[in-house]
Design a protein around this motif. Structure first.
Motif, PDB file in Angstrom:
ATOM      1  N   ALA A   1       0.831  -1.204   0.000  1.00 11.14           N
ATOM      2  CA  ALA A   1       0.000   0.000   0.000  1.00 11.14           C
ATOM      3  C   ALA A   1       0.863   1.252   0.000  1.00 11.14           C
ATOM      4  N   LYS A   2       1.920   1.261   0.796  1.00 13.90           N
ATOM      5  CA  LYS A   2       2.806   2.426   0.839  1.00 13.90           C
ATOM      6  C   LYS A   2       3.585   2.576  -0.461  1.00 13.90           C
ATOM      7  N   MET A   3       4.023   1.466  -1.046  1.00 14.30           N
ATOM      8  CA  MET A   3       4.738   1.541  -2.319  1.00 14.30           C
ATOM      9  C   MET A   3       3.849   2.124  -3.405  1.00 14.30           C
ATOM     10  N   VAL A   4       2.592   1.676  -3.460  1.00 13.94           N
ATOM     11  CA  VAL A   4       1.658   2.163  -4.476  1.00 13.94           C
ATOM     12  C   VAL A   4       1.399   3.653  -4.292  1.00 13.94           C
ATOM     13  N   SER A   5       1.076   4.065  -3.064  1.00  9.28           N
ATOM     14  CA  SER A   5       0.754   5.475  -2.841  1.00  9.28           C
ATOM     15  C   SER A   5       1.983   6.354  -3.064  1.00  9.28           C
ATOM     16  N   SER A   6       3.155   5.868  -2.697  1.00  9.78           N
ATOM     17  CA  SER A   6       4.376   6.651  -2.911  1.00  9.78           C
ATOM     18  C   SER A   6       4.659   6.833  -4.401  1.00  9.78           C
ATOM     19  N   LEU A   7       4.544   5.741  -5.165  1.00 11.77           N
ATOM     20  CA  LEU A   7       4.795   5.818  -6.602  1.00 11.77           C
ATOM     21  C   LEU A   7       3.741   6.675  -7.288  1.00 11.77           C
ATOM     22  N   ASP A   8       2.508   6.600  -6.821  1.00 10.87           N
ATOM     23  CA  ASP A   8       1.463   7.437  -7.399  1.00 10.87           C
ATOM     24  C   ASP A   8       1.729   8.906  -7.105  1.00 10.87           C
TER      25      ASP A   8
ATOM     26  N   ARG B   1      -6.247  -8.754   0.697  1.00 10.37           N
ATOM     27  CA  ARG B   1      -5.132  -7.803   0.655  1.00 10.37           C
ATOM     28  C   ARG B   1      -5.515  -6.552  -0.127  1.00 10.37           C
ATOM     29  N   ILE B   2      -6.264  -6.708  -1.208  1.00  9.69           N
ATOM     30  CA  ILE B   2      -6.715  -5.545  -1.964  1.00  9.69           C
ATOM     31  C   ILE B   2      -7.687  -4.716  -1.129  1.00  9.69           C
ATOM     32  N   GLU B   3      -8.642  -5.381  -0.490  1.00  9.48           N
ATOM     33  CA  GLU B   3      -9.588  -4.658   0.357  1.00  9.48           C
ATOM     34  C   GLU B   3      -8.869  -3.919   1.481  1.00  9.48           C
ATOM     35  N   ALA B   4      -7.865  -4.565   2.059  1.00  9.34           N
ATOM     36  CA  ALA B   4      -7.105  -3.931   3.145  1.00  9.34           C
ATOM     37  C   ALA B   4      -6.350  -2.708   2.641  1.00  9.34           C
ATOM     38  N   MET B   5      -5.755  -2.805   1.472  1.00 14.90           N
ATOM     39  CA  MET B   5      -5.043  -1.661   0.910  1.00 14.90           C
ATOM     40  C   MET B   5      -5.995  -0.512   0.609  1.00 14.90           C
ATOM     41  N   MET B   6      -7.163  -0.830   0.113  1.00 14.76           N
ATOM     42  CA  MET B   6      -8.156   0.215  -0.149  1.00 14.76           C
ATOM     43  C   MET B   6      -8.535   0.945   1.138  1.00 14.76           C
ATOM     44  N   LYS B   7      -8.630   0.197   2.228  1.00 16.11           N
ATOM     45  CA  LYS B   7      -8.893   0.824   3.526  1.00 16.11           C
ATOM     46  C   LYS B   7      -7.743   1.759   3.906  1.00 16.11           C
TER      47      LYS B   7
ATOM     48  N   GLU C   1      -7.597   6.230   9.864  1.00 16.57           N
ATOM     49  CA  GLU C   1      -7.290   5.200  10.857  1.00 16.57           C
ATOM     50  C   GLU C   1      -7.818   3.855  10.354  1.00 16.57           C
ATOM     51  N   PRO C   2      -7.187   3.306   9.312  1.00 11.13           N
ATOM     52  CA  PRO C   2      -7.690   2.065   8.729  1.00 11.13           C
ATOM     53  C   PRO C   2      -7.474   0.872   9.643  1.00 11.13           C
ATOM     54  N   SER C   3      -8.380  -0.090   9.535  1.00 10.45           N
ATOM     55  CA  SER C   3      -8.222  -1.391  10.172  1.00 10.45           C
ATOM     56  C   SER C   3      -8.857  -2.421   9.250  1.00 10.45           C
ATOM     57  N   TYR C   4      -8.488  -3.679   9.444  1.00  7.72           N
ATOM     58  CA  TYR C   4      -9.058  -4.742   8.612  1.00  7.72           C
ATOM     59  C   TYR C   4      -9.067  -6.038   9.422  1.00  7.72           C
TER      60      TYR C   4
ATOM     61  N   PRO D   1       2.105   8.581   2.683  1.00 10.15           N
ATOM     62  CA  PRO D   1       1.118   9.423   2.006  1.00 10.15           C
ATOM     63  C   PRO D   1      -0.055   8.613   1.479  1.00 10.15           C
ATOM     64  N   LYS D   2      -1.174   9.294   1.308  1.00  7.44           N
ATOM     65  CA  LYS D   2      -2.274   8.700   0.570  1.00  7.44           C
ATOM     66  C   LYS D   2      -1.975   8.858  -0.929  1.00  7.44           C
ATOM     67  N   PRO D   3      -2.596   8.066  -1.779  1.00 13.03           N
ATOM     68  CA  PRO D   3      -2.320   8.183  -3.212  1.00 13.03           C
ATOM     69  C   PRO D   3      -2.666   9.562  -3.768  1.00 13.03           C
ATOM     70  N   PHE D   4      -2.001   9.949  -4.849  1.00 13.13           N
ATOM     71  CA  PHE D   4      -2.285  11.188  -5.555  1.00 13.13           C
ATOM     72  C   PHE D   4      -3.676  11.111  -6.193  1.00 13.13           C
ATOM     73  N   GLN D   5      -3.987   9.952  -6.823  1.00  9.62           N
ATOM     74  CA  GLN D   5      -5.299   9.746  -7.428  1.00  9.62           C
ATOM     75  C   GLN D   5      -6.315   9.432  -6.336  1.00  9.62           C
ATOM     76  N   LYS D   6      -7.507   9.946  -6.496  1.00 10.99           N
ATOM     77  CA  LYS D   6      -8.541   9.726  -5.502  1.00 10.99           C
ATOM     78  C   LYS D   6      -9.682   8.884  -6.082  1.00 10.99           C
ATOM     79  N   PRO D   7     -10.135   7.866  -5.318  1.00 12.40           N
ATOM     80  CA  PRO D   7      -9.678   7.523  -3.969  1.00 12.40           C
ATOM     81  C   PRO D   7      -8.337   6.777  -3.949  1.00 12.40           C
ATOM     82  N   TYR D   8      -7.947   6.179  -5.101  1.00 10.87           N
ATOM     83  CA  TYR D   8      -6.676   5.466  -5.215  1.00 10.87           C
ATOM     84  C   TYR D   8      -6.462   5.136  -6.687  1.00 10.87           C
ATOM     85  N   PRO D   9      -5.264   4.695  -7.082  1.00 12.75           N
ATOM     86  CA  PRO D   9      -5.037   4.321  -8.475  1.00 12.75           C
ATOM     87  C   PRO D   9      -5.984   3.194  -8.893  1.00 12.75           C
ATOM     88  N   PRO D  10      -6.373   3.160 -10.163  1.00 15.63           N
ATOM     89  CA  PRO D  10      -7.269   2.087 -10.606  1.00 15.63           C
ATOM     90  C   PRO D  10      -6.658   0.711 -10.367  1.00 15.63           C
ATOM     91  N   VAL D  11      -7.441  -0.148  -9.733  1.00 14.74           N
ATOM     92  CA  VAL D  11      -7.030  -1.535  -9.493  1.00 14.74           C
ATOM     93  C   VAL D  11      -7.576  -2.356 -10.660  1.00 14.74           C
TER      94      VAL D  11
END
Length: 284
Positions: free
Chosen positions: A95-102, A139-145, A151-154, A168-178
């Motif tokens: 999740a951090k790698m994706v949001s950082s790269l985004d 894992r995808i659902e958890a990353m989306m949270k 304050e995400p939890s899963y 950081p949160k992703p640049f794209q909102k709500p997140y990059p297309p999965v």
């Protein structure tokens, strides 16, 4: 219809920065990188392409490192995992790698995901092969949270964590297309359940007919309460055949992605030039 390319980058191939610049200069939309962490010497799963695995499977760069390099030298080219093997990745770290790269790419990341076929490789990561699909969904659902909550939890069967903080949160909102990769019908169902698009391979659509399978996918999405327009289709490994590509345009395919060999620039650049001519012929 957008056009991108996918390549297994190795230490001996054309490098990500050079290819990314060449693709952006020619007006291509996206560059995609597959993932294999390693290839065990044992073989419980047959290679879908038949025969031994091609050497680039053993030598491929980490996709996030390759894509970060590509993003650093471009401004418009989108960068995508094609696909990331989530059953082999920790969801909090990923999740951090994706949001950082985004963030560093200013919203150019496309998160292609899949569940893998190589049982030996998958099980080396401690994943039970038979339950990998549910693990990937959690894992995808958890990353989306993580991407959408302060304050995400899963609390799933395989993924569990209490309230936490991650930026950081992703640049794209709500997140990059999965964008979920895999064949019809099973991966198509997963794309409809939790994805923002579907990646089938061209050669695996041919038997039933591309148009037939795409209609079945869209009908399936409608029956599940999803708007097919919210699930754009990206077809990988397309041939440079104008009639087939025009047909993809006619049936509303969002993106096609051609394959590049893991070779040097003197082999790659003529392929890019040929595809640039195809792009002009298609008017895209």
């Amino acid at each position: 219809m957008k056009i991108g390319g996918v390549m297994f980058f190795t230490a001996d191939s054309m490098q990500p920065a050079d290819l990314a610049r060449a693709m952006e200069d020619r007006g291509f939309e996206s560059l995609w990188v597959p993932e294999h962490t390693h290839v065990p010497q044992t073989r419980l799963s047959e290679y879908p392409g038949g025969g031994p695995l091609p050497r680039p499977y053993y030598e491929i760069y980490d996709p996030f490192i390759a894509l970060n390099t590509a993003a650093a030298v471009t401004t418009t080219l989108k960068i995508g995992t094609g696909i990331a093997l989530l059953v082999q990745r920790d969801p909090i770290v990923t999740a951090k790698m994706v949001s950082s790269l985004d963030q560093v790419s200013k919203g150019r990341f496309l998160f292609g995901v899949g569940n893998g076929w190589n049982r030996d490789e998958i099980e080396n990561h401690g994943t039970v092969f038979a339950t990998r699909h549910k693990l990937a969904r959690e894992r995808i659902e958890a990353m989306m949270k993580i991407w959408t909550s302060d304050e995400p939890s899963y609390d799933g069967e395989f993924v569990k964590f209490g309230p936490m903080s991650q930026w950081p949160k992703p640049f794209q909102k709500p997140y990059p297309p999965v964008i979920v990769g895999g064949a019809y019908p099973h991966a198509a169902r997963r794309a409809i359940r939790y994805g923002n698009g579907w990646i089938p391979r061209s050669d695996r659509l041919e038997d039933a007919g591309i148009g037939v399978v795409i209609k079945q996918f869209r009908d399936m999405a409608t029956e599940a309460g999803r708007d097919p327009a919210s699930l754009p289709i990206t077809i990988f490994r397309v041939p440079d055949e104008i009639p087939k590509l025009r047909y993809c345009q006619e049936i509303g395919i969002d993106r096609v992605v051609f394959s590049l060999p893991a070779e040097k620039a003197d082999t790659i650049l003529p392929i890019l030039d040929r595809w640039a001519a195809v792009k002009r012929d298609l008017g895209v």
